[in-house]
Design a protein around this motif. Sequence first.
Motif, PDB file in Angstrom:
ATOM      1  N   ILE A   5       7.986  -4.518   1.467  1.00 42.48           N
ATOM      2  CA  ILE A   5       8.879  -3.453   1.947  1.00 42.48           C
ATOM      3  C   ILE A   5       8.321  -2.847   3.226  1.00 42.48           C
ATOM      4  O   ILE A   5       9.043  -2.641   4.213  1.00 42.48           O
ATOM      5  N   ILE A   6       7.003  -2.563   3.220  1.00 38.22           N
ATOM      6  CA  ILE A   6       6.352  -1.951   4.379  1.00 38.22           C
ATOM      7  C   ILE A   6       6.365  -2.899   5.573  1.00 38.22           C
ATOM      8  O   ILE A   6       6.543  -2.468   6.719  1.00 38.22           O
TER       9      ILE A   6
ATOM     10  N   ASN B 291       5.319  -0.199 -10.264  1.00 37.97           N
ATOM     11  CA  ASN B 291       5.980  -0.908  -9.160  1.00 37.97           C
ATOM     12  C   ASN B 291       7.324  -1.472  -9.611  1.00 37.97           C
ATOM     13  O   ASN B 291       8.339  -1.370  -8.907  1.00 37.97           O
TER      14      ASN B 291
ATOM     15  N   ALA C 151       4.479  -2.810  -2.695  1.00 40.93           N
ATOM     16  CA  ALA C 151       4.970  -2.169  -1.476  1.00 40.93           C
ATOM     17  C   ALA C 151       4.805  -3.001  -0.219  1.00 40.93           C
ATOM     18  O   ALA C 151       5.443  -2.727   0.800  1.00 40.93           O
ATOM     19  N   GLU C 152       3.938  -4.035  -0.277  1.00 40.83           N
ATOM     20  CA  GLU C 152       3.552  -4.720   0.963  1.00 40.83           C
ATOM     21  C   GLU C 152       4.723  -5.379   1.691  1.00 40.83           C
ATOM     22  O   GLU C 152       4.805  -5.315   2.924  1.00 40.83           O
TER      23      GLU C 152
ATOM     24  N   ILE D 170      -0.457  -1.922  -3.929  1.00 40.57           N
ATOM     25  CA  ILE D 170       0.066  -2.412  -2.657  1.00 40.57           C
ATOM     26  C   ILE D 170       0.898  -3.680  -2.833  1.00 40.57           C
ATOM     27  O   ILE D 170       1.761  -3.988  -2.001  1.00 40.57           O
TER      28      ILE D 170
ATOM     29  N   MET E 111       5.765   4.466  -5.558  1.00 42.12           N
ATOM     30  CA  MET E 111       4.742   3.549  -6.051  1.00 42.12           C
ATOM     31  C   MET E 111       3.342   4.041  -5.704  1.00 42.12           C
ATOM     32  O   MET E 111       2.424   4.031  -6.534  1.00 42.12           O
TER      33      MET E 111
ATOM     34  N   TYR F 233       8.668  -9.576  -9.187  1.00 42.67           N
ATOM     35  CA  TYR F 233       8.055  -8.280  -9.462  1.00 42.67           C
ATOM     36  C   TYR F 233       7.759  -8.104 -10.956  1.00 42.67           C
ATOM     37  O   TYR F 233       6.878  -7.332 -11.331  1.00 42.67           O
TER      38      TYR F 233
ATOM     39  N   SER G  89      11.288   3.537  -2.501  1.00 41.72           N
ATOM     40  CA  SER G  89      10.517   3.183  -3.703  1.00 41.72           C
ATOM     41  C   SER G  89       9.022   3.052  -3.434  1.00 41.72           C
ATOM     42  O   SER G  89       8.197   3.431  -4.276  1.00 41.72           O
ATOM     43  N   TRP G  90       8.657   2.539  -2.249  1.00 44.70           N
ATOM     44  CA  TRP G  90       7.244   2.339  -1.964  1.00 44.70           C
ATOM     45  C   TRP G  90       6.486   3.665  -1.947  1.00 44.70           C
ATOM     46  O   TRP G  90       5.307   3.718  -2.299  1.00 44.70           O
ATOM     47  N   ARG G  91       7.165   4.758  -1.581  1.00 48.47           N
ATOM     48  CA  ARG G  91       6.515   6.073  -1.573  1.00 48.47           C
ATOM     49  C   ARG G  91       6.196   6.540  -2.999  1.00 48.47           C
ATOM     50  O   ARG G  91       5.135   7.121  -3.249  1.00 48.47           O
TER      51      ARG G  91
END
Length: 424
Positions: free
Chosen positions: A31-32, A150, A28-29, A25, A163, A270, A159-161
């Motif tokens: 981006i989400i 990541n 992705a956190e 997470i 990950m 990152y 990208s988060w999908r």
Amino acid sequence: MKPVWKFTLIASLGGFLFGFETAVISGAEQIIQKLWHLDAVKHGLTVSISLIGTILGAIVAGRLADRYGRKPILYFVAILYLLSALGCALASVWELFLLFRLFGGIAVGISSVVGPVYTSEIAPAKDRGKLTGTFQIMIVTGIFTAYLTNFLFMGETGSWRYMLGIMALPAALFILLLKYIPESPRWLLQHRQIEKAKISFRRLNQPFIQDAPMQLNSAGKINLFQKAYAKPIILAVLLAFFNQMTGINAILYYAPRIFEMAGFSAKLAYLQPIFIGGINLLFTLIGMSIIDRFGRKKLLLSGAVGMFLFLLLAAFGLKGIHSDLLLYYILGFIASFALSQGAVIWVFLAEIFPNEVRAQGSSLGSTTHWLFAAIISWIFPIIVEGSTLGGYYVFLFYAVMVIISFVFVLFMPETKGKSLEEIL
């Protein structure tokens, strides 16, 4: 390879997925947060909803494992991991994403209890630290893998999908391999399945334990909360509490954000967690290689000294004092944690309770661990976004808690080299 090591590695795949789910997470956190326009409270919930799931999972894990056995519950965990990975990757709305993150958290909570308990029950006393610690090695391997994927997926469309979805591959492998492990012989003995227990011991190349207790007339009937178990309860709850008061999960979840707070570019923010994951893995391996030689207490005490020093330095780094060295301070903290708290906690929780309440006791310790992990992780973004010095005060608080944990460890018993039946 000895059978016990082979079965331990398979069971510990739950630890790999645990680590991956915990750390993924972090990539992705942010981006989400932008995708669904989340405020600080909703954002904190998005990150910590998995931890809420771990609390629920840890609460029920002991009862489930005592009733149905260790192996069937590991199957259930593997399926939950697979559902979580696919569901999060395909989620179209925030609420659905939360639901599948919750599933992943429940899987983590259950596996954090059942994985170490299973391994401790199949391990010979002289190797129990190393074998049970394999679960922690797999956790940090999962964390490192999550940070690496990541970074590799960063910049890709959606990208988060990727990950979150890639976790489906090891989850599917876990499901396939679980068919080859035996049930815990100690669980079988407690349920008076003597012949099956003998077969399980033979598969482990271990002698049948004649004096292993068989107190359970029916699963889950022994009450953990009685005077006879007061000492291990206190030890397990306090160790789990102090484990999270170091701030480890907040640092793992929000690593890119912490580095951006210190002025690093997005790409570097990152990249730095990969170093964190690598150091975490390296020093966990070192800790596991010496835990049965030096014991649990020495690792905890020496690690506390290092954690305090580096947390203090990191606090001042976030205040702007030598902030360019923040990566080294965080790496120093991670190394100290991995060598001590990281190496010891799941081993200790799985061995400190008597056989008849081991799953329940480990469940209590794990629930405590995840309860405070959820609290720490939920309030972290609220504090750091509410003040320019929020990061400084948070790290200072973690450092103070490490001092208190040092005093607690002085009173802990040493468990190295004892059989499960001899401890306490």
